[in-house]
Scaffold this motif. Structure first.
Motif, PDB file in Angstrom:
ATOM      1  N   LEU A 168       0.825  -1.205   0.000  1.00 26.61           N
ATOM      2  CA  LEU A 168       0.000   0.000   0.000  1.00 26.61           C
ATOM      3  C   LEU A 168       0.860   1.256   0.000  1.00 26.61           C
ATOM      4  O   LEU A 168       0.496   2.270  -0.609  1.00 26.61           O
ATOM      5  N   GLN A 169       2.009   1.213   0.663  1.00 22.94           N
ATOM      6  CA  GLN A 169       2.921   2.357   0.675  1.00 22.94           C
ATOM      7  C   GLN A 169       3.577   2.556  -0.690  1.00 22.94           C
ATOM      8  O   GLN A 169       3.838   3.682  -1.103  1.00 22.94           O
ATOM      9  N   LEU A 170       3.844   1.457  -1.378  1.00 22.41           N
ATOM     10  CA  LEU A 170       4.577   1.517  -2.639  1.00 22.41           C
ATOM     11  C   LEU A 170       3.673   1.680  -3.853  1.00 22.41           C
ATOM     12  O   LEU A 170       4.154   2.057  -4.927  1.00 22.41           O
ATOM     13  N   LYS A 171       2.394   1.413  -3.695  1.00 23.35           N
ATOM     14  CA  LYS A 171       1.465   1.340  -4.817  1.00 23.35           C
ATOM     15  C   LYS A 171       1.494   2.575  -5.711  1.00 23.35           C
ATOM     16  O   LYS A 171       1.517   2.461  -6.939  1.00 23.35           O
ATOM     17  N   ASP A 172       1.523   3.750  -5.145  1.00 23.99           N
ATOM     18  CA  ASP A 172       1.483   4.981  -5.934  1.00 23.99           C
ATOM     19  C   ASP A 172       2.849   5.385  -6.472  1.00 23.99           C
ATOM     20  O   ASP A 172       2.953   6.359  -7.211  1.00 23.99           O
TER      21      ASP A 172
ATOM     22  N   GLN B 205       2.009  -3.159 -10.741  1.00 22.13           N
ATOM     23  CA  GLN B 205       1.621  -3.262  -9.334  1.00 22.13           C
ATOM     24  C   GLN B 205       1.250  -4.688  -8.946  1.00 22.13           C
ATOM     25  O   GLN B 205       1.617  -5.151  -7.865  1.00 22.13           O
ATOM     26  N   LEU B 206       0.543  -5.404  -9.803  1.00 19.49           N
ATOM     27  CA  LEU B 206       0.156  -6.778  -9.486  1.00 19.49           C
ATOM     28  C   LEU B 206       1.387  -7.675  -9.383  1.00 19.49           C
ATOM     29  O   LEU B 206       1.484  -8.496  -8.469  1.00 19.49           O
ATOM     30  N   ALA B 207       2.331  -7.488 -10.296  1.00 20.86           N
ATOM     31  CA  ALA B 207       3.568  -8.274 -10.249  1.00 20.86           C
ATOM     32  C   ALA B 207       4.342  -7.980  -8.965  1.00 20.86           C
ATOM     33  O   ALA B 207       4.883  -8.893  -8.339  1.00 20.86           O
ATOM     34  N   LEU B 208       4.367  -6.719  -8.571  1.00 19.13           N
ATOM     35  CA  LEU B 208       5.048  -6.340  -7.331  1.00 19.13           C
ATOM     36  C   LEU B 208       4.378  -6.986  -6.132  1.00 19.13           C
ATOM     37  O   LEU B 208       5.050  -7.516  -5.242  1.00 19.13           O
TER      38      LEU B 208
ATOM     39  N   ASP C 240      11.700   4.058 -12.429  1.00 20.89           N
ATOM     40  CA  ASP C 240      12.949   4.030 -11.663  1.00 20.89           C
ATOM     41  C   ASP C 240      12.733   3.428 -10.274  1.00 20.89           C
ATOM     42  O   ASP C 240      13.554   2.635  -9.796  1.00 20.89           O
ATOM     43  N   ASN C 241      11.623   3.798  -9.633  1.00 21.20           N
ATOM     44  CA  ASN C 241      11.304   3.245  -8.316  1.00 21.20           C
ATOM     45  C   ASN C 241      11.113   1.739  -8.384  1.00 21.20           C
ATOM     46  O   ASN C 241      11.618   0.999  -7.537  1.00 21.20           O
ATOM     47  N   PHE C 242      10.388   1.272  -9.405  1.00 19.20           N
ATOM     48  CA  PHE C 242      10.151  -0.169  -9.543  1.00 19.20           C
ATOM     49  C   PHE C 242      11.462  -0.912  -9.742  1.00 19.20           C
ATOM     50  O   PHE C 242      11.676  -1.967  -9.148  1.00 19.20           O
ATOM     51  N   GLU C 243      12.336  -0.362 -10.561  1.00 19.94           N
ATOM     52  CA  GLU C 243      13.629  -1.013 -10.791  1.00 19.94           C
ATOM     53  C   GLU C 243      14.454  -1.073  -9.518  1.00 19.94           C
ATOM     54  O   GLU C 243      15.148  -2.061  -9.255  1.00 19.94           O
TER      55      GLU C 243
END
Length: 107
Positions: free
Chosen positions: A7-11, A18-21, A98-101
């Motif tokens: 929930l913190q990372l979603k945005d 997001q689903l993969a994360l 960049d955040n996802f990576e």
């Protein structure tokens, strides 16, 4: 714990990833989850605000951590304003990617 972190990372990550994360977080050890929660991620909304207000000076790219692009944008005055306007639409997805990576590096 994984769901509160998600929930913190979603945005801060791309919508399509997001689903993969979420699935990766469910299968991650508590040590890695704790390390991910300590990451300093960039806020895409702040990036957009900087892009709108100071994009012609490259401040949005400096915030993102892309120093060379920031300098180039600064000395060209945001590509005479054209690059600055284009970045209004590109900066948020770029920061989220960049955040996802950065998160994926810990997974």
């Amino acid at each position: 714990m994984e769901s509160s972190l998600f929930l913190q990372l979603k945005d801060k990550v791309p919508t399509g990833l997001q689903l993969a994360l979420k699935k990766k977080l469910e299968n991650t050890s508590n040590d890695k989850i704790e390390a991910i929660s300590m990451l300093q991620l960039k806020d895409p909304i702040i990036g957009l605000i900087l892009s709108i207000l100071l994009g012609g000076l490259g401040i949005d790219r400096f915030y993102q951590g892309k120093i060379l692009l920031g300098i180039l944008k600064l000395i060209t005055f945001g590509g005479l304003g054209i690059w600055a306007i284009i970045d209004w639409f590109l900066i948020m997805p770029s920061i989220k990617k960049d955040n996802f990576e950065k998160i994926e590096h810990f997974l």
